[in-house]
Motif scaffolding. Structure first.
Motif, PDB file in Angstrom:
ATOM      1  N   GLU A   1      28.152   3.067   5.279  1.00  0.00           N
ATOM      2  CA  GLU A   1      27.647   4.356   4.783  1.00  0.00           C
ATOM      3  C   GLU A   1      28.339   5.543   5.436  1.00  0.00           C
ATOM      4  OE1 GLU A   1      25.637   4.306   2.204  1.00  0.00           O
ATOM      5  OE2 GLU A   1      25.530   2.110   2.307  1.00  0.00           O
ATOM      6  N   ARG A   2      29.424   5.269   6.164  1.00  0.00           N
ATOM      7  CA  ARG A   2      30.198   6.332   6.822  1.00  0.00           C
ATOM      8  C   ARG A   2      29.323   7.231   7.684  1.00  0.00           C
ATOM      9  NH1 ARG A   2      32.924   6.368   1.435  1.00  0.00           N
ATOM     10  NH2 ARG A   2      34.826   5.178   1.780  1.00  0.00           N
ATOM     11  N   GLY A   3      28.452   6.571   8.446  1.00  0.00           N
ATOM     12  CA  GLY A   3      27.597   7.285   9.383  1.00  0.00           C
ATOM     13  C   GLY A   3      26.294   7.803   8.803  1.00  0.00           C
ATOM     14  N   GLN A   4      26.103   7.679   7.498  1.00  0.00           N
ATOM     15  CA  GLN A   4      24.922   8.234   6.830  1.00  0.00           C
ATOM     16  C   GLN A   4      23.723   7.295   6.976  1.00  0.00           C
ATOM     17  OE1 GLN A   4      24.990  11.369   5.478  1.00  0.00           O
ATOM     18  NE2 GLN A   4      27.087  11.465   6.221  1.00  0.00           N
ATOM     19  N   VAL A   5      23.199   7.226   8.202  1.00  0.00           N
ATOM     20  CA  VAL A   5      21.987   6.446   8.452  1.00  0.00           C
ATOM     21  C   VAL A   5      20.804   7.407   8.485  1.00  0.00           C
ATOM     22  CG1 VAL A   5      23.231   4.629   9.696  1.00  0.00           C
ATOM     23  CG2 VAL A   5      22.268   6.549  10.968  1.00  0.00           C
ATOM     24  N   ASP A   6      19.593   6.853   8.482  1.00  0.00           N
ATOM     25  CA  ASP A   6      18.427   7.729   8.502  1.00  0.00           C
ATOM     26  C   ASP A   6      17.536   7.403   9.699  1.00  0.00           C
ATOM     27  OD1 ASP A   6      16.912   5.466   7.708  1.00  0.00           O
ATOM     28  OD2 ASP A   6      17.125   6.008   5.602  1.00  0.00           O
TER      29      ASP A   6
ATOM     30  N   ARG B   1      23.162  -4.949  12.234  1.00  0.00           N
ATOM     31  CA  ARG B   1      22.796  -4.311  10.960  1.00  0.00           C
ATOM     32  C   ARG B   1      23.084  -2.811  11.021  1.00  0.00           C
ATOM     33  NH1 ARG B   1      18.486  -7.869  11.145  1.00  0.00           N
ATOM     34  NH2 ARG B   1      17.119  -6.310  12.102  1.00  0.00           N
ATOM     35  N   PHE B   2      22.683  -2.201  12.126  1.00  0.00           N
ATOM     36  CA  PHE B   2      22.903  -0.762  12.300  1.00  0.00           C
ATOM     37  C   PHE B   2      24.397  -0.451  12.326  1.00  0.00           C
ATOM     38  CE2 PHE B   2      23.340   3.041  15.004  1.00  0.00           C
ATOM     39  CZ  PHE B   2      22.541   3.943  14.310  1.00  0.00           C
ATOM     40  N   ALA B   3      25.156  -1.218  13.090  1.00  0.00           N
ATOM     41  CA  ALA B   3      26.606  -0.992  13.193  1.00  0.00           C
ATOM     42  C   ALA B   3      27.268  -1.083  11.824  1.00  0.00           C
ATOM     43  CB  ALA B   3      27.231  -1.992  14.161  1.00  0.00           C
ATOM     44  N   LEU B   4      26.902  -2.100  11.064  1.00  0.00           N
ATOM     45  CA  LEU B   4      27.516  -2.264   9.742  1.00  0.00           C
ATOM     46  C   LEU B   4      27.040  -1.193   8.762  1.00  0.00           C
ATOM     47  CD1 LEU B   4      27.729  -6.124   9.405  1.00  0.00           C
ATOM     48  CD2 LEU B   4      29.550  -4.481   9.937  1.00  0.00           C
ATOM     49  N   LYS B   5      25.805  -0.729   8.918  1.00  0.00           N
ATOM     50  CA  LYS B   5      25.356   0.370   8.061  1.00  0.00           C
ATOM     51  C   LYS B   5      26.156   1.636   8.382  1.00  0.00           C
ATOM     52  CE  LYS B   5      21.585   2.584   5.775  1.00  0.00           C
ATOM     53  NZ  LYS B   5      20.149   2.709   5.573  1.00  0.00           N
ATOM     54  N   LEU B   6      26.440   1.861   9.664  1.00  0.00           N
ATOM     55  CA  LEU B   6      27.285   2.998  10.031  1.00  0.00           C
ATOM     56  C   LEU B   6      28.636   2.917   9.323  1.00  0.00           C
ATOM     57  CD1 LEU B   6      26.695   3.264  13.882  1.00  0.00           C
ATOM     58  CD2 LEU B   6      26.113   5.011  12.193  1.00  0.00           C
ATOM     59  N   VAL B   7      29.230   1.721   9.332  1.00  0.00           N
ATOM     60  CA  VAL B   7      30.532   1.537   8.694  1.00  0.00           C
ATOM     61  C   VAL B   7      30.421   1.702   7.178  1.00  0.00           C
ATOM     62  CG1 VAL B   7      32.408  -0.118   8.243  1.00  0.00           C
ATOM     63  CG2 VAL B   7      31.386   0.034  10.534  1.00  0.00           C
TER      64      VAL B   7
ATOM     65  N   GLU C   1      25.531   4.748  22.396  1.00  0.00           N
ATOM     66  CA  GLU C   1      26.645   3.860  22.742  1.00  0.00           C
ATOM     67  C   GLU C   1      27.025   2.937  21.590  1.00  0.00           C
ATOM     68  OE1 GLU C   1      27.004   1.385  26.398  1.00  0.00           O
ATOM     69  OE2 GLU C   1      26.333   3.255  27.336  1.00  0.00           O
ATOM     70  N   ILE C   2      26.057   2.492  20.828  1.00  0.00           N
ATOM     71  CA  ILE C   2      26.367   1.661  19.655  1.00  0.00           C
ATOM     72  C   ILE C   2      27.249   2.463  18.697  1.00  0.00           C
ATOM     73  CG2 ILE C   2      25.401   0.541  17.606  1.00  0.00           C
ATOM     74  CD1 ILE C   2      22.890  -0.072  19.460  1.00  0.00           C
ATOM     75  N   VAL C   3      26.888   3.721  18.464  1.00  0.00           N
ATOM     76  CA  VAL C   3      27.702   4.578  17.598  1.00  0.00           C
ATOM     77  C   VAL C   3      29.109   4.722  18.174  1.00  0.00           C
ATOM     78  CG1 VAL C   3      27.956   6.895  16.598  1.00  0.00           C
ATOM     79  CG2 VAL C   3      25.696   5.806  16.681  1.00  0.00           C
ATOM     80  N   ALA C   4      29.211   4.892  19.491  1.00  0.00           N
ATOM     81  CA  ALA C   4      30.524   5.022  20.135  1.00  0.00           C
ATOM     82  C   ALA C   4      31.343   3.738  19.987  1.00  0.00           C
ATOM     83  CB  ALA C   4      30.356   5.391  21.607  1.00  0.00           C
TER      84      ALA C   4
END
Length: 188
Positions: free
Chosen positions: A131-136, A123-129, A155-158
């Motif tokens: 929302e172009r990194g705009q997580v909270d 879920r987090f990985a796909l939200k990064l994609v 590392e997940i972000v990487a």
């Protein structure tokens, strides 16, 4: 690896036998790791800097705290979301090699898992994609609530960033798929 696509790449696929210097050395390492030289790396080999960057990132993340199986599930989710047939095929094959079931890899395409921790990561990985990194802060806390450390989170972000790089290379440059094909799933 058998060719499953007859498309022509938009850049030449560097022939490892004709490569020299750094490109030859890196392509030799890649061939040693895979037993072949995947088309993606042959396309990226047009830029020695890009090839070193990509291969170095794979090596560094391969030694990180995110295990191979979870890393491949992240890759499958990101590839499916970005419509990257190449990466979806490659990471499905690599995920199976890492011991992830076909069912788990198919679920990962949609960002799903029966394992709560893996589901949170996807879920987090796909939200990064998306929302172009705009997580909270709540998105990061959801990972911590699953027992993931700051090291895991970074590392997940990487992993997502590396997969965006590979997805963009393969989609933008029309790299022919040389792994067994996998059908993309519609985004939910």
């Amino acid at each position: 690896m058998s060719a499953t696509s007859s498309s022509v790449a938009r850049v030449p696929l560097v022939d490892p036998a004709n490569a020299t210097g750094t490109v030859r050395a890196v392509l030799d390492q890649i061939h040693g790791a895979f037993g072949a030289t995947p088309h993606m790396f042959r396309a990226v080999a047009n830029s020695p800097a890009a090839l070193q960057s990509m291969w170095g990132a794979f090596g560094a993340l391969g030694g990180g705290v995110i295990g191979a199986g979870l890393g491949e599930q992240i890759a499958v989710a990101v590839a499916n979301r970005n419509g990257c047939n190449y990466c979806l095929a490659a990471h499905t094959a690599l995920g199976r090699k890492a011991g992830v079931s076909g069912e788990a890899l198919a679920a990962a395409q949609s960002g799903e898992s029966t394992d709560q921790r893996t589901a949170a990561v996807l879920r987090f990985a796909l939200k990064l994609v998306n929302e172009r990194g705009q997580v909270d802060a709540a998105d990061v806390q959801a990972l911590r609530d699953q027992g993931l450390s700051d090291e895991h989170i970074v590392e997940i972000v990487a992993h997502v960033a590396l997969n965006l790089f590979t997805n963009y290379v393969n989609v933008a440059l029309a790299v022919p798929v040389d792994f067994p094909g996998v059908k993309l799933r519609p985004a939910r």
